[in-house]
Design an enzyme around this catalytic site. Structure first.
Site, mmCIF file in Angstrom:
data_model
loop_
_atom_site.group_PDB
_atom_site.id
_atom_site.type_symbol
_atom_site.label_atom_id
_atom_site.label_comp_id
_atom_site.label_asym_id
_atom_site.label_seq_id
_atom_site.Cartn_x
_atom_site.Cartn_y
_atom_site.Cartn_z
ATOM 1 N N GLY A 7 -14.660 -10.406 37.523
ATOM 2 C CA GLY A 7 -15.344 -10.965 38.813
ATOM 3 C C GLY A 7 -12.896 -11.015 38.639
ATOM 4 O O GLY A 7 -12.188 -11.045 37.822
ATOM 5 N N GLY A 9 -11.594 -11.652 42.428
ATOM 6 C CA GLY A 9 -11.009 -12.481 43.622
ATOM 7 C C GLY A 9 -9.793 -13.063 43.095
ATOM 8 O O GLY A 9 -9.234 -13.049 42.235
ATOM 9 N N SER A 10 -9.122 -14.190 44.351
ATOM 10 C CA SER A 10 -8.565 -15.122 44.108
ATOM 11 C C SER A 10 -8.199 -16.065 42.685
ATOM 12 O O SER A 10 -7.224 -15.687 42.312
ATOM 13 C CB SER A 10 -8.933 -16.209 45.194
ATOM 14 N N ALA A 40 -14.268 -6.698 35.461
ATOM 15 C CA ALA A 40 -15.950 -6.247 36.451
ATOM 16 C C ALA A 40 -15.169 -6.648 37.633
ATOM 17 O O ALA A 40 -15.189 -7.474 37.811
ATOM 18 C CB ALA A 40 -17.001 -6.495 35.385
ATOM 19 N N GLU A 126 -13.523 -26.106 31.873
ATOM 20 C CA GLU A 126 -12.853 -27.245 32.222
ATOM 21 C C GLU A 126 -12.349 -27.209 34.358
ATOM 22 O O GLU A 126 -12.785 -27.791 35.079
ATOM 23 C CB GLU A 126 -11.677 -27.282 32.001
ATOM 24 N N GLU A 187 -13.192 -22.870 55.266
ATOM 25 C CA GLU A 187 -14.639 -21.330 55.032
ATOM 26 C C GLU A 187 -15.152 -21.076 56.968
ATOM 27 O O GLU A 187 -15.005 -22.527 57.335
ATOM 28 C CB GLU A 187 -15.345 -21.317 54.331
ATOM 29 N N LYS A 202 -20.113 -30.922 41.315
ATOM 30 C CA LYS A 202 -19.690 -31.715 40.303
ATOM 31 C C LYS A 202 -19.627 -32.729 39.776
ATOM 32 O O LYS A 202 -19.749 -33.249 38.638
ATOM 33 C CB LYS A 202 -17.322 -31.626 40.989
ATOM 34 N N GLY A 304 -7.808 -23.012 44.499
ATOM 35 C CA GLY A 304 -7.194 -22.486 44.812
ATOM 36 C C GLY A 304 -6.738 -21.415 43.502
ATOM 37 O O GLY A 304 -6.921 -22.459 42.333
#
EC number: 1.1.1.3
Lengths: 430, 430
Positions: A7, A9-10, A40, A126, A187, A202, A304
């Site tokens: 991945g 992304g951000s 990947a 974590e 979003e 969580k 973030g």
């Protein structure tokens, strides 16, 4: 140490950036060179926040995790599949794995923990809870010699931003949500956040670690914040409280003396003097209560790309060191194996606002409804007169079932026009 | 796993209590039985908070740590000797060691780290800084993949209690100290706390871990709180600040581009909006800034027998697990080996209150004194008139040396009667 990242992304792009920029420093901290082996992605041609070196991008994640030379796999794809299959393949192939995947760990953690144990490899996550805030490691290691009785967390930045905005500006939910969306804190489809699904995942992870018991997302009672009104926020203010979406994990002793675990996510009023009350904007914080350590709080950015990448890299350094020492860290600990209590048995307090007819005897009728169900009233006050008469009740602790029955009873009283607001009150001294 | 405990004071007795009461739970978490092998004390006949089982008390600490069957040694005696010799003997004899001894680690940590490494044993000391708050483990492990640029801590409960009391009640230092002593928050001889020695030892430990550099207590610049007046606290309030005794550890780039470490302990004004400002009474908190994770805060009780014992037990479980796996945790990391900058080179801001003659031109003379030493003024205001005229200056960032020279210059100006208050301002956005 060769690292494969799944991945980009951000979070993934920040992990890749740190691996490239900090390679000397990471090598010093690990005790061996740390090298990016591959990344990947779904499409080779996409805009990315980081420039991945020539030849390292691949669309074949499956082949990447099975490569013989890959020691460590970082999974930052998210979602259940293909993340789960890739992690399992990586562990079977002999790699250790770091994941930031709260949904997967909360839904099917035991499958991953068992696979890691069987393969004698590390599986660390974590970053799955509260982004950069170190909370799983403290629960797992620092408090390993203590008895945790309660974990209270603000673990979703989007909802905290919305509720904070409602508190400071008096805005309603819809207005605050729109602002959060404009600023990029929510979003376009905010369901996972505002309905509490993210926080519930969580909560499951926190409860599992705190109480050495397997708790999955489906065990967690869940209410979102879409029903929270500007009136609720104002009522909270009137009693010196603020409304927060809390993830609550508690150790409870039932009437038969047996211990159980309660895990729930819902909006609640907490006193403004509580350390969690001052968590503003999109910040997260987790507050723990344990027998010997007392009250601890862990605070920081809960999401973030860069903060989450920091937590991923922390895990990566630890498992790389373990690997060099031919060992693994402490695995899952589910030895307590406690019962997960149904919501009805959990103990809480309620703040209730009731529109009533301004007639003699109304107050005593309402008080009697509480008494009949064994719920003791801490505070009852009447506001306004005539058509605007309103009763505001704050209860003492009672089971959620007792409180719900009381609410049903109230709604059937002739002099009660409407129960306008019902919210749990948490974090008090009681 | 056989455990020897050295010392049975307020921390030691709680460690012993937890070891006895929680033995089943500890065994489950470690993966092997954990047994108390002995408790070394100075006098057998003394009042203790815990009942130590028959035959386990001994006055011969040296023989206890050298016993072949002792796997883990907990040192909670404090002070330099005999603690150091006992720890070294324990490591040489093959035991792993947990210590809560900040003075020893800050003064002579490297001797202990080297001994542990040579013996291939663990030496852990989470309890040495901020009691129960997990802060060393997050710095050492969770942030291992990040770059910490700054650590700001309230790491002494006694001084925080005194300053908090001064802030809330307007009391002077002496009065607040007396109250702290009456309530048991300050000792009869409060020197180690109020003069900042205790905080300086903790600052040395935090700086060493955060910056992978050996920093000892003698490297830390230190000022206590005995000179803080009710006037300083009121001045802080006027500019939206609160006075706290801070341990500050910073990574700084010097004029030649070389990186260095600054470590200091002194009272400072911090904005009331800063997360550390809300740390009340005798609580502690450590605030970290790092490149990827951003701002994190760790909050909790910084002292006390039970909280400190919680941190000791956390370390004990970890090193017991390591021992069962025939491995050790990450040792000291001093690879960065940065220079410790002298105080004069550290960069800070000043709040200065000056009694002046109410004459034309005074303000410009004062402003010129700042300018001459290259210190830019952020805010200057005149209060009162005639005999009560006072100038209050808040500077922009400058080196401590520049600011000290400016103060000396001010005191020589004819129109300046007295510089009544000088205090650093920290935790701002600048």
């Amino acid at each position: 140490m060769k690292v494969a990242v799944l991945g980009c992304g951000s979070v993934g792009s920040q992990v890749v950036r740190l691996l490239l920029e900090q390679s000397d420093e990471l090598a010093a901290r690990v005790g061996a060179p740390v090298e990016l082996a591959g990344v990947a992605v779904r499409r080779l041609e996409a805009a990315r926040e980081v420039e991945v070196p020539e030849g390292l991008l691949t669309t074949d994640a499956d082949a990447l995790v099975r490569r013989d030379d890959v020691d460590l796999v970082v999974e930052v794809i998210g979602g259940i599949e293909p993340a789960r299959s890739l992690i399992l393949a990586a562990l079977e192939g002999g790699a250790s794995v770091v994941s930031a995947n709260k949904a997967l760990v909360a839904e099917d953690g035991p499958t991953l923990f068992d696979a890691a144990q069987k393969a004698e490899r590390d599986f660390y996550y974590e970053a799955a809870v509260a982004g950069a805030i170190p909370i799983l490691r403290p629960l797992r290691e620092s408090l390993a010699g203590d008895n945790v009785s309660r974990v209270l967390g603000i673990v979703n930045g989007t909802t905290n931003f919305i509720l904070d905005k409602m508190d400071t500006s008096g805005a309603g939910f819809e207005e605050a949500l729109e602002e959060a969306q404009e600023l990029g804190y929510a979003e376009a489809d905010p369901t996972a956040d505002v309905e509490g699904f993210d926080a519930a995942a969580k909560a499951a992870i926190l409860a599992s670690l705190a109480f050495h018991t397997r708790v999955s997302a489906s065990d967690v009672y869940r209410e979102g914040i879409t029903e929270v009104t500007a009136g609720d926020v104002a009522s909270a203010r009137d009693i010196g409280c603020v409304v927060k979406l809390l993830a609550l994990c508690e150790l409870r002793t039932g009437p038969d003396g047996e211990r159980g675990v309660s895990a729930r996510v819902h909006p609640a009023m907490i006193p403004r003097s509580h350390p969690l009350a001052s968590v503003r904007e999109a910040y997260n914080a987790v507050f723990t209560e344990s027998e010997a350590a007392g009250q601890l709080m862990f605070y920081g950015p809960g999401a973030g790309g860069a903060p989450t990448a920091s937590a991923v890299l922390g895990d990566l350094v630890t498992i790389a060191r373990n690997r060099l020492a031919h060992t693994t860290g402490a695995g899952e600990s589910a030895h307590a194996d406690l019962t997960v209590l149904p919501m009805g048995e959990t103990v809480t307090r309620y703040h209730v606002a009731i529109d009533v007819d301004d007639k003699v005897g109304v107050l005593s009728q309402v008080a009697m409804a509480f008494a009949e169900h064994g719920v003791s009233i801490q505070n009852l006050r009447q506001e306004g007169r005539g058509d605007d008469a309103q009763l505001v009740v704050v209860s003492h602790e009672a089971t959620d079932a007792q409180l719900r029955e009381t609410m049903q009873h109230l709604e059937q009283l002739e002099s009660v026009r409407e129960v306008t607001s019902v919210m749990r009150v948490e974090g008090g001294a009681e």
